[in-house]
Scaffold this motif. Structure first.
Motif, PDB file in Angstrom:
ATOM      1  N   GLY A  67       0.749  -1.025  -0.024  1.00  0.00           N
ATOM      2  CA  GLY A  67      -0.039  -0.138   0.358  1.00  0.00           C
ATOM      3  C   GLY A  67       1.214   0.810   0.294  1.00  0.00           C
ATOM      4  N   GLY A  68       0.321   2.386   0.085  1.00  0.00           N
ATOM      5  CA  GLY A  68       1.086   3.644  -0.315  1.00  0.00           C
ATOM      6  C   GLY A  68       0.281   4.401   0.195  1.00  0.00           C
ATOM      7  N   TYR A  69       0.790   5.933   0.614  1.00  0.00           N
ATOM      8  CA  TYR A  69      -0.021   7.050   0.189  1.00  0.00           C
ATOM      9  C   TYR A  69       0.577   8.032  -0.404  1.00  0.00           C
ATOM     10  N   SER A  70      -0.578   8.851  -0.810  1.00  0.00           N
ATOM     11  CA  SER A  70      -0.522   9.767  -2.897  1.00  0.00           C
ATOM     12  C   SER A  70       0.559   9.127  -3.025  1.00  0.00           C
ATOM     13  N   THR A  85       1.687   2.096  -6.119  1.00  0.00           N
ATOM     14  CA  THR A  85       1.165   0.822  -5.393  1.00  0.00           C
ATOM     15  C   THR A  85       0.593   0.194  -6.690  1.00  0.00           C
ATOM     16  N   VAL A  86      -0.408   1.509  -7.388  1.00  0.00           N
ATOM     17  CA  VAL A  86      -1.136   1.143  -8.275  1.00  0.00           C
ATOM     18  C   VAL A  86      -0.528   0.900  -9.954  1.00  0.00           C
ATOM     19  N   ARG A  87       0.539   1.526  -9.970  1.00  0.00           N
ATOM     20  CA  ARG A  87       1.335   0.808 -11.388  1.00  0.00           C
ATOM     21  C   ARG A  87       2.078  -0.241 -11.169  1.00  0.00           C
ATOM     22  N   MET A  88       2.441  -0.731  -9.546  1.00  0.00           N
ATOM     23  CA  MET A  88       2.669  -1.947  -9.292  1.00  0.00           C
ATOM     24  C   MET A  88       2.340  -3.423 -10.064  1.00  0.00           C
ATOM     25  N   LEU A  89       0.783  -2.760  -9.578  1.00  0.00           N
ATOM     26  CA  LEU A  89      -0.328  -4.121  -9.888  1.00  0.00           C
ATOM     27  C   LEU A  89      -0.514  -4.235 -10.937  1.00  0.00           C
ATOM     28  N   ALA A  90      -0.766  -3.360 -11.868  1.00  0.00           N
ATOM     29  CA  ALA A  90      -0.577  -3.089 -13.464  1.00  0.00           C
ATOM     30  C   ALA A  90       0.601  -3.980 -14.033  1.00  0.00           C
ATOM     31  N   ARG A  91       1.144  -3.842 -13.585  1.00  0.00           N
ATOM     32  CA  ARG A  91       2.731  -4.222 -14.380  1.00  0.00           C
ATOM     33  C   ARG A  91       2.705  -5.884 -13.522  1.00  0.00           C
ATOM     34  N   GLY A  92       2.484  -6.392 -12.801  1.00  0.00           N
ATOM     35  CA  GLY A  92       2.522  -7.847 -12.043  1.00  0.00           C
ATOM     36  C   GLY A  92       2.317  -7.843 -10.796  1.00  0.00           C
ATOM     37  N   ALA A  93       2.989  -6.999  -9.940  1.00  0.00           N
ATOM     38  CA  ALA A  93       2.862  -7.569  -8.869  1.00  0.00           C
ATOM     39  C   ALA A  93       1.576  -8.273  -7.740  1.00  0.00           C
ATOM     40  N   THR A  94       1.738  -9.270  -7.044  1.00  0.00           N
ATOM     41  CA  THR A  94       0.689  -9.889  -6.669  1.00  0.00           C
ATOM     42  C   THR A  94       0.817 -10.034  -5.315  1.00  0.00           C
ATOM     43  N   PRO A  95       0.232  -8.566  -4.461  1.00  0.00           N
ATOM     44  CA  PRO A  95       0.490  -8.667  -2.790  1.00  0.00           C
ATOM     45  C   PRO A  95      -1.184  -9.373  -3.274  1.00  0.00           C
ATOM     46  N   LEU A 124      13.252  16.252  -6.381  1.00  0.00           N
ATOM     47  CA  LEU A 124      11.221  16.478  -6.541  1.00  0.00           C
ATOM     48  C   LEU A 124      10.825  16.319  -8.507  1.00  0.00           C
ATOM     49  N   LEU A 125      11.824  17.319  -8.924  1.00  0.00           N
ATOM     50  CA  LEU A 125      10.952  17.906  -9.856  1.00  0.00           C
ATOM     51  C   LEU A 125      10.731  16.752 -10.983  1.00  0.00           C
ATOM     52  N   HIS A 126      12.310  16.453 -11.120  1.00  0.00           N
ATOM     53  CA  HIS A 126      12.762  15.719 -12.004  1.00  0.00           C
ATOM     54  C   HIS A 126      11.253  13.880 -11.619  1.00  0.00           C
ATOM     55  N   ILE A 127      10.670  14.093 -10.457  1.00  0.00           N
ATOM     56  CA  ILE A 127      10.285  13.258 -10.046  1.00  0.00           C
ATOM     57  C   ILE A 127       8.726  12.959 -10.839  1.00  0.00           C
ATOM     58  N   LEU A 128       8.553  14.018 -11.550  1.00  0.00           N
ATOM     59  CA  LEU A 128       7.095  14.187 -11.993  1.00  0.00           C
ATOM     60  C   LEU A 128       7.335  13.366 -12.788  1.00  0.00           C
ATOM     61  N   ASN A 129       8.262  13.191 -13.810  1.00  0.00           N
ATOM     62  CA  ASN A 129       8.944  12.800 -15.343  1.00  0.00           C
ATOM     63  C   ASN A 129       8.424  11.776 -15.022  1.00  0.00           C
ATOM     64  N   THR A 130       8.313  10.626 -13.876  1.00  0.00           N
ATOM     65  CA  THR A 130       8.387   9.130 -13.632  1.00  0.00           C
ATOM     66  C   THR A 130       6.581   8.803 -13.640  1.00  0.00           C
ATOM     67  N   PHE A 131       5.229   9.965 -13.959  1.00  0.00           N
ATOM     68  CA  PHE A 131       4.360   9.821 -13.452  1.00  0.00           C
ATOM     69  C   PHE A 131       4.070   9.064 -14.977  1.00  0.00           C
ATOM     70  N   VAL A 132       3.461   8.037 -14.425  1.00  0.00           N
ATOM     71  CA  VAL A 132       2.609   7.354 -15.568  1.00  0.00           C
ATOM     72  C   VAL A 132       1.096   7.079 -15.151  1.00  0.00           C
ATOM     73  N   ASP A 133      -0.221   7.226 -16.331  1.00  0.00           N
ATOM     74  CA  ASP A 133      -1.426   6.932 -16.085  1.00  0.00           C
ATOM     75  C   ASP A 133      -1.703   5.339 -16.249  1.00  0.00           C
ATOM     76  N   THR A 134      -2.517   4.726 -15.418  1.00  0.00           N
ATOM     77  CA  THR A 134      -3.151   3.898 -15.500  1.00  0.00           C
ATOM     78  C   THR A 134      -4.576   4.262 -15.957  1.00  0.00           C
ATOM     79  N   PRO A 135      -4.708   2.714 -17.004  1.00  0.00           N
ATOM     80  CA  PRO A 135      -6.606   3.560 -17.625  1.00  0.00           C
ATOM     81  C   PRO A 135      -7.273   2.710 -16.668  1.00  0.00           C
ATOM     82  N   ALA A 136      -8.765   3.716 -15.977  1.00  0.00           N
ATOM     83  CA  ALA A 136      -9.178   3.038 -15.196  1.00  0.00           C
ATOM     84  C   ALA A 136      -9.514   1.813 -15.506  1.00  0.00           C
ATOM     85  N   ASP A 137      -9.898   0.803 -16.595  1.00  0.00           N
ATOM     86  CA  ASP A 137     -10.498  -0.602 -17.449  1.00  0.00           C
ATOM     87  C   ASP A 137      -9.441  -1.041 -16.111  1.00  0.00           C
TER      88      ASP A 137
END
Length: 253
Positions: free
Chosen positions: A104-107, A113-123, A179-192
């Motif tokens: 899990g995680g905050y913010s 966490t969601v990106r990890m799930l989308a990429r195959g993590a299996t908690p 921290l400014l560079h961190i913004l470049n790491t963001f990837v959207d995860t589709p709702a579906d």
């Protein structure tokens, strides 16, 4: 919280850079990822959440994201490709040999966490706190706000949202360039994709926190989502004892 015995170790980020990991407690493994501008200590230990979870029988694995806390904070943009935080934390799971664990995680931690799930993590179970659906499907929705804060430090009127964000940056000794560079790491995860996650999931959000969209909407779209409301807004809900209690209630139900 000084009575918590915290073990500190490094794992390797996706590119070999050191990622600091703080481990505390004994029992079932629970990986918790902190938010943007924050670190593991501030997010999880300082306000007593870790102590509650340890008492409930968990071993907490608390990484500092790259660019944050005690982890590497390179200033080279090449160290921050898309999904870098996801790659680092999938690597953490692998390097620690975790197979049966909760995540899990905050913010930003919830987004990772969601990106990890989308990429195959299996908690087995998932905690998404301080996050709504929009913050996952449109990850740079607040990007302009943070870019403004990080590039205009020292210019904001006392009491404004920007001033408070900068004040938090000072308390965590954040590195504005990293921290400014961190913004470049963001990837959207589709709702579906989010709607197809099979895990039982807690969505825990402050009653006055809509900074990442609707947490209700996120809980509703998840296949096995459960909504928990705690007092506060995005900045201060994490300081409230109710956050840690909601996590314990979900994980021990």
């Amino acid at each position: 919280m000084t009575d918590l015995l915290i073990e500190r170790r490094d794992v390797k980020g996706f590119d070999g850079l050191p990622i600091a990991v703080h481990m505390v407690g004994q029992g079932r493994d629970l990986v918790l990822i902190h938010g943007y501008f924050s670190n593991a200590w501030t997010n999880w230990i300082r306000y007593g959440h870790a102590a509650k979870l340890v008492e409930a029988g968990f071993r907490l694995i608390l990484p500092d994201l790259r660019g944050h806390g005690e982890s590497a904070k390179p200033h080279d943009a090449a160290a921050y490709p898309a999904d870098a935080l996801t790659d680092d934390n999938l690597g953490l799971i692998e390097q620690l040999g975790l197979t049966d664990y909760d995540l899990g995680g905050y913010s930003l931690g919830a987004r990772t966490t969601v990106r990890m799930l989308a990429r195959g993590a299996t908690p087995r179970r998932v905690i998404l706190s301080g996050m709504g659906l929009r913050g996952l499907t449109q990850t740079l929705d607040n990007g302009g706000y943070y870019t403004n804060v990080l590039t205009n430090l020292g210019t904001f009127a006392r009491g404004t949202s920007e001033w408070m964000t900068e004040a938090f940056l000072k308390t965590t000794k954040g590195d504005p360039v990293a921290l400014l560079h961190i913004l470049n790491t963001f990837v959207d995860t589709p709702a579906d994709v989010i709607a197809n996650f099979p895990q039982r999931a807690a969505v825990i959000c402050g009653a006055d926190d809509d900074s990442n969209g609707s947490a209700h909407e996120l809980a509703d779209i998840l296949r096995d989502g459960h909504y928990f409301e705690v007092p506060g807004n995005h900045m201060n809900a994490v300081t409230r004892k109710e956050l840690g209690q909601a996590m314990v209630d979900f994980l021990t139900a």
